[in-house]
Design a protein around this motif. Structure first.
Motif, PDB file in Angstrom:
ATOM      1  N   ALA A 187     -58.477 -20.237  61.642  1.00 28.75           N
ATOM      2  CA  ALA A 187     -57.290 -20.464  62.470  1.00 28.75           C
ATOM      3  C   ALA A 187     -56.019 -20.234  61.665  1.00 28.75           C
ATOM      4  O   ALA A 187     -55.074 -19.570  62.127  1.00 28.75           O
ATOM      5  CB  ALA A 187     -57.310 -21.874  63.046  1.00 28.75           C
ATOM      6  N   LEU A 188     -55.964 -20.782  60.447  1.00 25.80           N
ATOM      7  CA  LEU A 188     -54.769 -20.630  59.617  1.00 25.80           C
ATOM      8  C   LEU A 188     -54.531 -19.172  59.240  1.00 25.80           C
ATOM      9  O   LEU A 188     -53.388 -18.693  59.250  1.00 25.80           O
ATOM     10  CB  LEU A 188     -54.908 -21.484  58.359  1.00 25.80           C
ATOM     11  CG  LEU A 188     -54.761 -22.992  58.562  1.00 25.80           C
ATOM     12  CD1 LEU A 188     -55.124 -23.743  57.287  1.00 25.80           C
ATOM     13  CD2 LEU A 188     -53.349 -23.346  59.008  1.00 25.80           C
ATOM     14  N   ASP A 189     -55.593 -18.459  58.909  1.00 20.66           N
ATOM     15  CA  ASP A 189     -55.437 -17.043  58.569  1.00 20.66           C
ATOM     16  C   ASP A 189     -54.837 -16.265  59.732  1.00 20.66           C
ATOM     17  O   ASP A 189     -53.991 -15.383  59.541  1.00 20.66           O
ATOM     18  CB  ASP A 189     -56.786 -16.439  58.190  1.00 20.66           C
ATOM     19  CG  ASP A 189     -57.295 -16.929  56.838  1.00 20.66           C
ATOM     20  OD1 ASP A 189     -56.482 -17.490  56.064  1.00 20.66           O
ATOM     21  OD2 ASP A 189     -58.496 -16.774  56.565  1.00 20.66           O
ATOM     22  N   SER A 190     -55.255 -16.595  60.960  1.00 22.93           N
ATOM     23  CA  SER A 190     -54.723 -15.885  62.125  1.00 22.93           C
ATOM     24  C   SER A 190     -53.251 -16.226  62.341  1.00 22.93           C
ATOM     25  O   SER A 190     -52.462 -15.367  62.751  1.00 22.93           O
ATOM     26  CB  SER A 190     -55.543 -16.215  63.378  1.00 22.93           C
ATOM     27  OG  SER A 190     -55.243 -17.506  63.894  1.00 22.93           O
ATOM     28  N   ALA A 191     -52.866 -17.471  62.073  1.00 25.13           N
ATOM     29  CA  ALA A 191     -51.463 -17.867  62.233  1.00 25.13           C
ATOM     30  C   ALA A 191     -50.587 -17.252  61.146  1.00 25.13           C
ATOM     31  O   ALA A 191     -49.416 -16.918  61.384  1.00 25.13           O
ATOM     32  CB  ALA A 191     -51.340 -19.388  62.216  1.00 25.13           C
ATOM     33  N   LEU A 192     -51.138 -17.082  59.943  1.00 28.72           N
ATOM     34  CA  LEU A 192     -50.386 -16.510  58.834  1.00 28.72           C
ATOM     35  C   LEU A 192     -50.331 -14.988  58.884  1.00 28.72           C
ATOM     36  O   LEU A 192     -49.537 -14.376  58.153  1.00 28.72           O
ATOM     37  CB  LEU A 192     -51.001 -16.958  57.507  1.00 28.72           C
ATOM     38  CG  LEU A 192     -50.746 -18.422  57.124  1.00 28.72           C
ATOM     39  CD1 LEU A 192     -51.701 -18.858  56.025  1.00 28.72           C
ATOM     40  CD2 LEU A 192     -49.297 -18.618  56.692  1.00 28.72           C
ATOM     41  N   SER A 193     -51.160 -14.380  59.727  1.00 28.10           N
ATOM     42  CA  SER A 193     -51.222 -12.918  59.807  1.00 28.10           C
ATOM     43  C   SER A 193     -50.396 -12.359  60.958  1.00 28.10           C
ATOM     44  O   SER A 193     -50.575 -11.191  61.331  1.00 28.10           O
ATOM     45  CB  SER A 193     -52.683 -12.471  59.959  1.00 28.10           C
ATOM     46  OG  SER A 193     -53.455 -12.891  58.853  1.00 28.10           O
ATOM     47  N   GLN A 194     -49.497 -13.150  61.497  1.00 27.03           N
ATOM     48  CA  GLN A 194     -48.703 -12.710  62.631  1.00 27.03           C
ATOM     49  C   GLN A 194     -47.720 -11.598  62.229  1.00 27.03           C
ATOM     50  O   GLN A 194     -47.092 -11.652  61.179  1.00 27.03           O
ATOM     51  CB  GLN A 194     -47.924 -13.883  63.218  1.00 27.03           C
ATOM     52  CG  GLN A 194     -48.797 -14.943  63.859  1.00 27.03           C
ATOM     53  CD  GLN A 194     -49.557 -14.404  65.041  1.00 27.03           C
ATOM     54  OE1 GLN A 194     -48.968 -14.009  66.047  1.00 27.03           O
ATOM     55  NE2 GLN A 194     -50.878 -14.363  64.927  1.00 27.03           N
ATOM     56  N   THR A 195     -47.602 -10.589  63.104  1.00 26.07           N
ATOM     57  CA  THR A 195     -46.628  -9.529  62.843  1.00 26.07           C
ATOM     58  C   THR A 195     -45.204 -10.033  63.011  1.00 26.07           C
ATOM     59  O   THR A 195     -44.265  -9.425  62.482  1.00 26.07           O
ATOM     60  CB  THR A 195     -46.871  -8.342  63.788  1.00 26.07           C
ATOM     61  OG1 THR A 195     -46.782  -8.797  65.155  1.00 26.07           O
ATOM     62  CG2 THR A 195     -48.254  -7.743  63.566  1.00 26.07           C
ATOM     63  N   TRP A 196     -45.032 -11.126  63.769  1.00 27.87           N
ATOM     64  CA  TRP A 196     -43.760 -11.858  63.816  1.00 27.87           C
ATOM     65  C   TRP A 196     -44.025 -13.174  63.103  1.00 27.87           C
ATOM     66  O   TRP A 196     -44.631 -14.088  63.667  1.00 27.87           O
ATOM     67  CB  TRP A 196     -43.323 -12.100  65.261  1.00 27.87           C
ATOM     68  CG  TRP A 196     -42.014 -12.830  65.415  1.00 27.87           C
ATOM     69  CD1 TRP A 196     -41.794 -14.163  65.230  1.00 27.87           C
ATOM     70  CD2 TRP A 196     -40.759 -12.272  65.782  1.00 27.87           C
ATOM     71  NE1 TRP A 196     -40.485 -14.477  65.466  1.00 27.87           N
ATOM     72  CE2 TRP A 196     -39.813 -13.327  65.804  1.00 27.87           C
ATOM     73  CE3 TRP A 196     -40.320 -10.978  66.100  1.00 27.87           C
ATOM     74  CZ2 TRP A 196     -38.477 -13.135  66.141  1.00 27.87           C
ATOM     75  CZ3 TRP A 196     -38.986 -10.780  66.429  1.00 27.87           C
ATOM     76  CH2 TRP A 196     -38.084 -11.846  66.447  1.00 27.87           C
ATOM     77  N   PRO A 197     -43.633 -13.314  61.839  1.00 30.54           N
ATOM     78  CA  PRO A 197     -44.030 -14.495  61.072  1.00 30.54           C
ATOM     79  C   PRO A 197     -43.534 -15.794  61.707  1.00 30.54           C
ATOM     80  O   PRO A 197     -42.409 -15.877  62.210  1.00 30.54           O
ATOM     81  CB  PRO A 197     -43.360 -14.270  59.712  1.00 30.54           C
ATOM     82  CG  PRO A 197     -43.170 -12.782  59.637  1.00 30.54           C
ATOM     83  CD  PRO A 197     -42.870 -12.354  61.038  1.00 30.54           C
ATOM     84  N   ALA A 198     -44.389 -16.787  61.680  1.00 34.20           N
ATOM     85  CA  ALA A 198     -43.997 -18.105  62.174  1.00 34.20           C
ATOM     86  C   ALA A 198     -42.923 -18.698  61.273  1.00 34.20           C
ATOM     87  O   ALA A 198     -42.922 -18.491  60.055  1.00 34.20           O
ATOM     88  CB  ALA A 198     -45.205 -19.033  62.218  1.00 34.20           C
ATOM     89  N   GLU A 226     -50.523 -10.122  67.311  1.00 30.69           N
ATOM     90  CA  GLU A 226     -49.277  -9.943  68.054  1.00 30.69           C
ATOM     91  C   GLU A 226     -48.908 -11.172  68.888  1.00 30.69           C
ATOM     92  O   GLU A 226     -47.976 -11.093  69.695  1.00 30.69           O
ATOM     93  CB  GLU A 226     -49.385  -8.726  68.977  1.00 30.69           C
ATOM     94  CG  GLU A 226     -49.601  -7.410  68.264  1.00 30.69           C
ATOM     95  CD  GLU A 226     -48.383  -7.005  67.454  1.00 30.69           C
ATOM     96  OE1 GLU A 226     -47.260  -7.268  67.913  1.00 30.69           O
ATOM     97  OE2 GLU A 226     -48.559  -6.426  66.365  1.00 30.69           O
ATOM     98  N   ARG A 227     -49.612 -12.293  68.696  1.00 27.18           N
ATOM     99  CA  ARG A 227     -49.393 -13.474  69.540  1.00 27.18           C
ATOM    100  C   ARG A 227     -47.919 -13.882  69.602  1.00 27.18           C
ATOM    101  O   ARG A 227     -47.336 -14.050  70.675  1.00 27.18           O
ATOM    102  CB  ARG A 227     -50.264 -14.633  69.029  1.00 27.18           C
ATOM    103  CG  ARG A 227     -49.866 -16.034  69.502  1.00 27.18           C
ATOM    104  CD  ARG A 227     -50.036 -16.223  70.994  1.00 27.18           C
ATOM    105  NE  ARG A 227     -49.746 -17.585  71.394  1.00 27.18           N
ATOM    106  CZ  ARG A 227     -48.539 -18.056  71.703  1.00 27.18           C
ATOM    107  NH1 ARG A 227     -47.477 -17.242  71.665  1.00 27.18           N
ATOM    108  NH2 ARG A 227     -48.372 -19.311  72.081  1.00 27.18           N
ATOM    109  N   LEU A 228     -47.293 -14.057  68.475  1.00 28.49           N
ATOM    110  CA  LEU A 228     -45.896 -14.501  68.455  1.00 28.49           C
ATOM    111  C   LEU A 228     -44.946 -13.343  68.750  1.00 28.49           C
ATOM    112  O   LEU A 228     -43.931 -13.528  69.430  1.00 28.49           O
ATOM    113  CB  LEU A 228     -45.555 -15.138  67.111  1.00 28.49           C
ATOM    114  CG  LEU A 228     -46.363 -16.378  66.712  1.00 28.49           C
ATOM    115  CD1 LEU A 228     -45.851 -16.930  65.382  1.00 28.49           C
ATOM    116  CD2 LEU A 228     -46.302 -17.455  67.787  1.00 28.49           C
ATOM    117  N   ALA A 229     -45.258 -12.156  68.255  1.00 22.76           N
ATOM    118  CA  ALA A 229     -44.358 -11.013  68.425  1.00 22.76           C
ATOM    119  C   ALA A 229     -44.166 -10.649  69.888  1.00 22.76           C
ATOM    120  O   ALA A 229     -43.045 -10.346  70.323  1.00 22.76           O
ATOM    121  CB  ALA A 229     -44.886  -9.809  67.644  1.00 22.76           C
ATOM    122  N   ALA A 230     -45.243 -10.655  70.666  1.00 21.61           N
ATOM    123  CA  ALA A 230     -45.143 -10.265  72.071  1.00 21.61           C
ATOM    124  C   ALA A 230     -44.220 -11.197  72.838  1.00 21.61           C
ATOM    125  O   ALA A 230     -43.461 -10.765  73.716  1.00 21.61           O
ATOM    126  CB  ALA A 230     -46.537 -10.241  72.707  1.00 21.61           C
TER     127      ALA A 230
END
Length: 313
Positions: A24-35, A98-102
């Motif tokens: 889960a953490l890896d997926s959150a840290l791999s966002q193209t729009w950083p958290a 792309e979760r956050l970027a979209a």
């Protein structure tokens, strides 16, 4: 109009999920729009969750609290958050890159959206694909047909009732402003089932416009040991109680939102009745649906009760 770039606080509640927390953490840290920040709230874990979180150093914020439930954990994360938008991820699920970027891109173009959702993939524990979220629901299919080929769909107030009653509400694809979450009072405490739906219903009742990204932006893993699957009867009772409570709390909500809540209550009561029928508890099955006839019987309610009565013959 273009808004400033949204800053996302990603809130991850965790309880004894050491085996999946890193994923889960890896997926959150791999966002193209950083958290803006990733906050893990450990809800009294007794496994190796603390060590897993510690291995990420200052890339995440780790909070520990005595076990108080997922709602309390998420609320604690929000209290600590400093971003202006919130996103939620459970410790056994994942975000798409792309979760956050979209959502961030759309928020910049249309800052008047009250909240955003998206599609998601349902997966088995081994990661194999099961189905998508939006097209698995009646309202979702109708929405995709009405807006065929569109990557972004705007929901208006008339859509919130069907979204509640027959829709694809999923917490891991929800983005909402932190001030909205705080104004709504956060997740309800003391509810082991349906705390996310409780928030979403109140959010719909307080909103005018929402956005839906038709791209799948998260993975939801279905585990046999989940709270719902471990105690099906208890989950059914909790669902009925949840929607009865919401109908009372939101007496002043729009007719559409209340219609959506009544539909969810109807579904919950029918599901409970069919569960009792499978167990041979015929009287309990009928008692589960009789409240649908109050205060005034509707044709659909009469049909529901008759379907259960016919089922016991």
């Amino acid at each position: 109009m273009h808004a400033s770039a949204p800053k996302f606080s990603v809130i991850i509640p965790n309880y004894n999920n050491a085996g999946t927390l890193a994923r889960a953490l890896d997926s959150a840290l791999s966002q193209t729009w950083p958290a803006h920040e990733i906050i893990v709230v450990d809800d009294g874990s007794v496994d190796d969750s603390r060590a897993v979180a510690a291995s990420y150093g200052d890339r995440i914020v780790y909070l520990y609290q005595p076990n108080a439930g997922v709602s309390a954990a998420r609320n604690a994360g929000v209290r600590h958050a400093s971003g202006d938008w919130l996103a939620f991820l459970d410790a056994d699920d994942t975000f798409a890159p792309e979760r956050l970027a979209a959502h961030a891109d759309w928020i910049r173009r249309d800052p008047d959206l009250d909240f955003l959702l998206s599609d998601q993939d349902f997966r088995a524990p081994d990661g194999s694909f099961l189905h998508r979220s939006i097209d698995a629901t009646p309202f979702g299919r109708a929405l995709l047909e009405r807006h065929r080929g569109q990557a972004e769909i705007v929901l208006g107030e008339d859509d919130f009732g069907p979204l509640i009653g027959h829709g694809f509400v999923e917490i891991r694809t929800l983005s909402l402003p932190r001030h909205t979450f705080e104004r709504l009072g956060g997740f309800p405490l003391g509810k082991k089932i349906g705390e996310d739906v409780h928030l979403m219903v109140r959010l719909c009742a307080a909103s005018r416009r929402a956005g839906v990204v038709t791209q799948s932006l998260a993975d939801y893993y279905l585990y046999p040991a989940s709270a719902i699957r471990k105690d099906v009867a208890g989950a059914q009772r909790a669902s009925v109680s949840l929607f009865e409570e919401l109908l009372g709390e939101l007496a002043g909500a729009s007719p559409g939102v209340r219609a959506g809540m009544r539909e969810k209550l109807r579904q919950a009561r029918l599901n409970m009745a069919y569960m009792h029928l499978r167990q041979g508890r015929r009287r309990a099955a009928v008692d589960s649906v009789l409240p649908l006839l109050r205060p005034l019987p509707r044709w659909g309610s009469l049909c529901d009760v008759l379907s259960i009565v016919r089922g016991i013959r």
